[in-house]
Scaffold this motif. Structure first.
Motif, PDB file in Angstrom:
ATOM      1  N   THR A   1      -4.320 -10.046  -1.455  1.00  0.00           N
ATOM      2  CA  THR A   1      -4.181  -8.641  -1.077  1.00  0.00           C
ATOM      3  C   THR A   1      -5.358  -8.201  -0.244  1.00  0.00           C
ATOM      4  OG1 THR A   1      -5.292  -7.954  -3.094  1.00  0.00           O
ATOM      5  CG2 THR A   1      -2.910  -8.161  -3.205  1.00  0.00           C
TER       6      THR A   1
ATOM      7  N   PRO B   1      -0.489 -12.879  -8.686  1.00  0.00           N
ATOM      8  CA  PRO B   1      -0.572 -11.950  -7.564  1.00  0.00           C
ATOM      9  C   PRO B   1      -0.847 -12.675  -6.262  1.00  0.00           C
ATOM     10  CG  PRO B   1      -2.576 -11.869  -8.884  1.00  0.00           C
ATOM     11  CD  PRO B   1      -1.605 -12.749  -9.618  1.00  0.00           C
TER      12      PRO B   1
ATOM     13  N   ASN C   1      -0.111   3.494  -3.022  1.00  0.00           N
ATOM     14  CA  ASN C   1      -1.093   3.069  -4.013  1.00  0.00           C
ATOM     15  C   ASN C   1      -2.419   3.763  -3.767  1.00  0.00           C
ATOM     16  OD1 ASN C   1       0.457   1.301  -5.535  1.00  0.00           O
ATOM     17  ND2 ASN C   1      -0.022  -0.468  -4.229  1.00  0.00           N
TER      18      ASN C   1
ATOM     19  N   GLY D   1      -6.185   2.932 -10.068  1.00  0.00           N
ATOM     20  CA  GLY D   1      -5.226   2.128  -9.367  1.00  0.00           C
ATOM     21  C   GLY D   1      -4.074   2.924  -8.834  1.00  0.00           C
TER      22      GLY D   1
ATOM     23  N   SER E   1      -4.347   0.531  -1.213  1.00  0.00           N
ATOM     24  CA  SER E   1      -4.493  -0.893  -1.522  1.00  0.00           C
ATOM     25  C   SER E   1      -3.144  -1.599  -1.487  1.00  0.00           C
ATOM     26  CB  SER E   1      -5.111  -1.068  -2.916  1.00  0.00           C
ATOM     27  OG  SER E   1      -6.403  -0.514  -2.956  1.00  0.00           O
TER      28      SER E   1
ATOM     29  N   GLU F   1     -11.023  -3.217 -10.800  1.00  0.00           N
ATOM     30  CA  GLU F   1     -10.302  -2.567  -9.721  1.00  0.00           C
ATOM     31  C   GLU F   1     -10.453  -3.302  -8.396  1.00  0.00           C
ATOM     32  OE1 GLU F   1      -8.395   0.415 -11.625  1.00  0.00           O
ATOM     33  OE2 GLU F   1      -8.420   0.171  -9.477  1.00  0.00           O
TER      34      GLU F   1
ATOM     35  N   SER G   1       0.827  -1.210   0.000  1.00  0.00           N
ATOM     36  CA  SER G   1       0.000   0.000   0.000  1.00  0.00           C
ATOM     37  C   SER G   1       0.858   1.255   0.000  1.00  0.00           C
ATOM     38  CB  SER G   1      -0.926  -0.003   1.218  1.00  0.00           C
ATOM     39  OG  SER G   1      -0.150  -0.035   2.420  1.00  0.00           O
TER      40      SER G   1
ATOM     41  N   ARG H   1      -2.879  -2.873 -13.105  1.00  0.00           N
ATOM     42  CA  ARG H   1      -3.456  -2.311 -11.881  1.00  0.00           C
ATOM     43  C   ARG H   1      -2.963  -0.899 -11.601  1.00  0.00           C
ATOM     44  NH1 ARG H   1      -5.421  -6.687  -8.834  1.00  0.00           N
ATOM     45  NH2 ARG H   1      -6.336  -5.141  -7.446  1.00  0.00           N
TER      46      ARG H   1
ATOM     47  N   LEU I   1       3.314  -8.460  -7.647  1.00  0.00           N
ATOM     48  CA  LEU I   1       2.791  -8.495  -9.005  1.00  0.00           C
ATOM     49  C   LEU I   1       3.945  -8.551  -9.992  1.00  0.00           C
ATOM     50  CD1 LEU I   1       0.205  -5.543  -8.826  1.00  0.00           C
ATOM     51  CD2 LEU I   1      -0.313  -7.981  -8.600  1.00  0.00           C
TER      52      LEU I   1
ATOM     53  N   GLU J   1     -10.304  -6.362  -5.694  1.00  0.00           N
ATOM     54  CA  GLU J   1      -9.112  -7.133  -5.354  1.00  0.00           C
ATOM     55  C   GLU J   1      -9.231  -8.614  -5.698  1.00  0.00           C
ATOM     56  OE1 GLU J   1      -6.491  -5.529  -4.580  1.00  0.00           O
ATOM     57  OE2 GLU J   1      -7.630  -3.695  -4.622  1.00  0.00           O
TER      58      GLU J   1
ATOM     59  N   LEU K   1      -1.352  -4.562  -2.871  1.00  0.00           N
ATOM     60  CA  LEU K   1      -1.555  -5.488  -3.985  1.00  0.00           C
ATOM     61  C   LEU K   1      -0.617  -6.683  -3.936  1.00  0.00           C
ATOM     62  CD1 LEU K   1      -2.016  -2.832  -6.824  1.00  0.00           C
ATOM     63  CD2 LEU K   1      -3.771  -3.940  -5.426  1.00  0.00           C
TER      64      LEU K   1
ATOM     65  N   SER L   1      -0.123   0.173 -10.390  1.00  0.00           N
ATOM     66  CA  SER L   1       0.431   0.242  -9.035  1.00  0.00           C
ATOM     67  C   SER L   1       1.571   1.251  -8.977  1.00  0.00           C
ATOM     68  CB  SER L   1       0.950  -1.131  -8.598  1.00  0.00           C
ATOM     69  OG  SER L   1       1.712  -1.011  -7.408  1.00  0.00           O
TER      70      SER L   1
END
Length: 733
Positions: A622, A619, A400, A718, A404, A649, A383, A417, A409, A651, A406, A419
């Motif tokens: 998250t 991934p 993020n 994102g 979030s 968007e 995050s 996304r 990734l 999760e 994530l 990020s």
């Protein structure tokens, strides 16, 4: 003749022989005499040019005339007595303070310019007097060569021998181009202020004198700040020359008179595009366009689709927008809309500099791939992340969107996304210098992008037109051309200019194919599902801090398009906290869907890849999904009501990319006749099909009054803003 050299032993100075001084100066003397002789020959042999001809005619790419660079305020010759003295003083101060003292040329300036131009191999310096400027206007010869400057100087000398200074000055004032299609001071007075030249005030005269070097830039309705800077310059020069008291100058500085809205009697089917053509003509040395036929890159069918999509998207809402479409194979501008009402507001938003947000991330990805790295390499996407010493020795904190986490990734998935934290770590690992170098290469603007880490998150301002060129290069499989609006310039049968569209490879073919493959996933699996048009398309969303700008940039093999949305005069929060995956993506889909009706479906090249399929990082688990928001009128969005662009968007895990082999093909032409070659007969244009209606935009709430603070992170695609909370570099506002 002696030289002040250090004394020799015994206190005697060494004497330099006189013949050595003559030998050293002989080449310079020969050069001066040769130049004088050449000017004399040209003086005798060249006839003076006639009065300037008709305004330029603009054709679209199929040869259809769509406007002329003219005005309802037609050129009309007036006498010097019909021009106020303060108008004359303003023009002389701005353009040629020594006009009444020189012989038509400034020898020192000419020699300096010729020497600089010879060394550079092109005309890089001017030094023109008003007499020389008139010769250039009257002859219409704008070739950027040393020979042209020499003939111009010779003819200026000849004109000074055959005409008085007052005659030359009034000829110049009746012929020079002031912008808005106005040739001559009388037409300019009417076009800008609705008065005859005799009634111009001192302040109005200073404005008109200020626009002369670049009318399409210094027109107050185009760029009021640039116009005011020129206005101040002219008044200051008048004080320096003694034609204006300093006290009167001080009183006028804050009183720049407003100009009338721009009006034109000529039909113009693409006024925003025409604005770009005017600027390009100026940059090529054809400022007034007199007597020219200009074949442009405009596709009138595509332009109509752009105007309709723009009107449907931005009518009835407080935000403004721009749409730019380019041909990837040439970087020629196919269509351009820079605002809603050109008649009353000529500020071209397609040329305005704004932060691109995450639409810039593919530039960093291109640099990563050029470094031999893989889009499947894993990155942490927490995050928030603090990178010690990353920002010129300072810690750099990035977050993020919506806080979030994530997990981990692949860079491919981090692009889907959008990020911030994954891309920030990538930028530090790669080095911002490589990203800046790739940005300079893709834009053709060396040194334009600072090598700071926040560049990866789109904090350096750029224009929709420039972004269209970048994405056009992606669509052209890594071959770059300069974005341009002019294809060819003719005077009669003589070709004066033709655009170079040979292209330069700036990305490896496989790098470009991988990048496109990643950006296709932004639409199929990521933040831009609203941009889908039922055929292969790639692109990227972007939203800047506090929802000040929303972008979508994307392409098919046939067309690259950028849609920008924001506020006309500030970076305030967009109504409804609009994001790149919202209205811009829907507008892109509406426009591109209409443009591609009836065209063959073209596939992008298949990338060979840099990693085996099983190396794609799945991934990790998250954080839970952020809730879907409801519209709010709050100036600053809250964490509890953060908008999302698409269902992707949430999760849920992102599927690993599948690689379906697709044939590589050459893009098919757009639904108009192909461009004619210079010797061919121009075909009649065909009419592209009418566009289908786009999705209805969401109702706009009342204007939010967000001023755009720093430090807040998160956007709806994102985390499109940089999320910087520490250090001066990388803050977006």
């Amino acid at each position: 003749m002696t030289d002040d050299l250090p004394p020799m032993r015994g206190g005697r100075r060494r004497r330099v022989p006189r013949w050595l001084w003559w030998l050293a100066g002989f080449p310079a003397l020969v050069a001066v005499l040769a130049l004088a002789a050449l000017l004399a020959v040209l003086f005798v042999s060249l006839p003076l040019p006639p009065q300037p001809g008709a305004p330029a005619v603009l054709l679209d790419s199929s040869g259809t005339e769509f406007t002329q660079l003219t005005s309802e305020f037609l050129q009309r010759d007036i006498t010097l007595e019909q021009i106020p003295q303060h108008t004359i003083d303003a023009v002389l101060a701005a353009e040629d303070g020594d006009f009444y003292d020189h012989i038509g040329i400034d020898p020192v300036s000419v020699l300096r310019a010729v020497w600089a131009n010879v060394r550079s191999g092109e005309v890089s310096q001017g030094g023109s007097t008003i007499t020389q400027q008139y010769i250039k206007v009257a002859s219409g010869d704008n070739a950027q060569t040393v020979w042209r400057k020499l003939t111009e100087a010779a003819l200026a000398l000849k004109l000074e021998r055959t005409h008085t200074k007052d005659e030359i000055l009034v000829m110049y004032l009746n012929a020079v181009y002031f912008g808005r299609g106005a040739y001559g001071i009388q037409a300019a007075a009417q076009a800008y202020y609705g008065v005859d030249a005799i009634d111009l005030t001192l302040a109005q005269s200073a404005v008109l004198a200020g626009v002369l070097p670049a009318p399409s830039i210094y027109d107050p309705l185009v760029d009021n700040a640039a116009s005011h800077a020129r206005y101040r310059y002219v008044l200051g020069r008048m004080v320096d020359r003694g034609t204006l008291p300093a006290a009167e100058r001080d009183a006028l500085l804050s009183q720049q008179p407003p100009t009338n809205p721009r009006r034109s009697a000529a039909r113009d089917d693409a006024p925003w595009f025409t604005d770009v053509v005017r600027r390009e003509l100026e940059s090529l040395g054809f400022a007034d366009g007199a007597g020219l036929t200009v074949t442009t890159t405009l596709n009138l069918g595509v332009q109509r689709h752009a105007e309709r999509a723009h009107a449907e998207a931005f009518s009835g809402i407080e935000a403004s927008g721009a749409i730019v479409a380019v041909d990837p194979t040439t970087a020629g501008v196919l269509a351009l809309v820079g605002g809603s009402d050109y008649t009353n507001d000529q500020f071209n938003l397609a040329l305005a500099s704004r932060q691109p947000g995450s639409t810039f991330k593919p530039v960093a990805l291109a640099a990563w791939l050029a470094d031999g790295r893989s889009a499947e390499e894993p990155f942490r996407a927490p995050s928030s992340v603090t990178l010690p010493g990353a920002d010129a020795g300072n810690d750099w904190t990035v977050s993020n969107y919506g806080g979030s986490d994530l997990g981990t990734l692949s860079l491919r998935q981090a692009t889907w996304r959008s990020s911030n934290t994954a891309y920030a770590e990538m930028a530090v690992e790669l080095g911002p210098e490589r990203i800046a170098a790739m940005a300079d290469t893709l834009t053709g603007r060396p040194g334009a992008h600072p090598a700071n880490p926040s560049l990866v998150l789109g904090t350096t301002e750029t224009s929709p037109l420039t972004m269209a060129g970048i994405y056009g290069t992606f669509a052209a499989e890594g071959v770059r051309n300069d974005v341009h609006a002019i294809q060819e310039i003719r005077r009669g049968e003589d070709v004066l200019y033709r655009a170079d569209v040979g292209g330069e490879r700036v990305m490896g073919e496989d790098d470009a194919a991988i990048l496109t493959d990643v950006l296709r996933g932004v639409i199929t699996n990521g933040t831009a599902q609203a941009a889908a048009i039922g055929r292969p398309v790639a692109g990227k969303t972007g939203t800047t801090q506090d929802y000040g700008d929303a972008w979508f940039a994307g392409y098919t093999p046939q067309v690259a398009t950028v849609v920008w949305m924001g506020n006309r005069d500030n970076r305030a929060t967009l109504p409804g906290n609009e994001t790149g995956g919202g209205l811009p993506a829907r507008t892109f889909a509406s426009f591109m869907g209409a443009v591609h009706e009836g065209l063959d479906v073209m596939e992008f090249p298949t990338p060979s890849g840099r990693a085996p399929e099983d190396s794609v990082v799945e991934p990790t688990e998250t954080a839970t999904a952020t809730p879907t928001p409801t519209a709010t009128e709050s100036a600053t969005p809250t964490e509890s009501a953060t908008p999302t662009e698409t269902d992707s968007e949430t999760e849920t895990p992102i599927p690993a990319p599948t690689r379906v082999p697709t044939p590589s093909a050459t893009p098919a032409p757009l639904p108009t006749e192909p461009r004619p070659t210079p010797s061919s007969t121009r075909p009649e244009p065909t009419q592209p099909p009418e566009p289908t209606d786009p999705p209805e935009p969401a109702p706009a709430p009342t204007a939010a009054d967000g001023s755009g603070g720093t430090g807040r992170t998160g956007t709806a695609d994102g985390a499109e803003t940089d999320g910087t909370t520490d250090g001066p570099a990388g803050r977006s506002s």
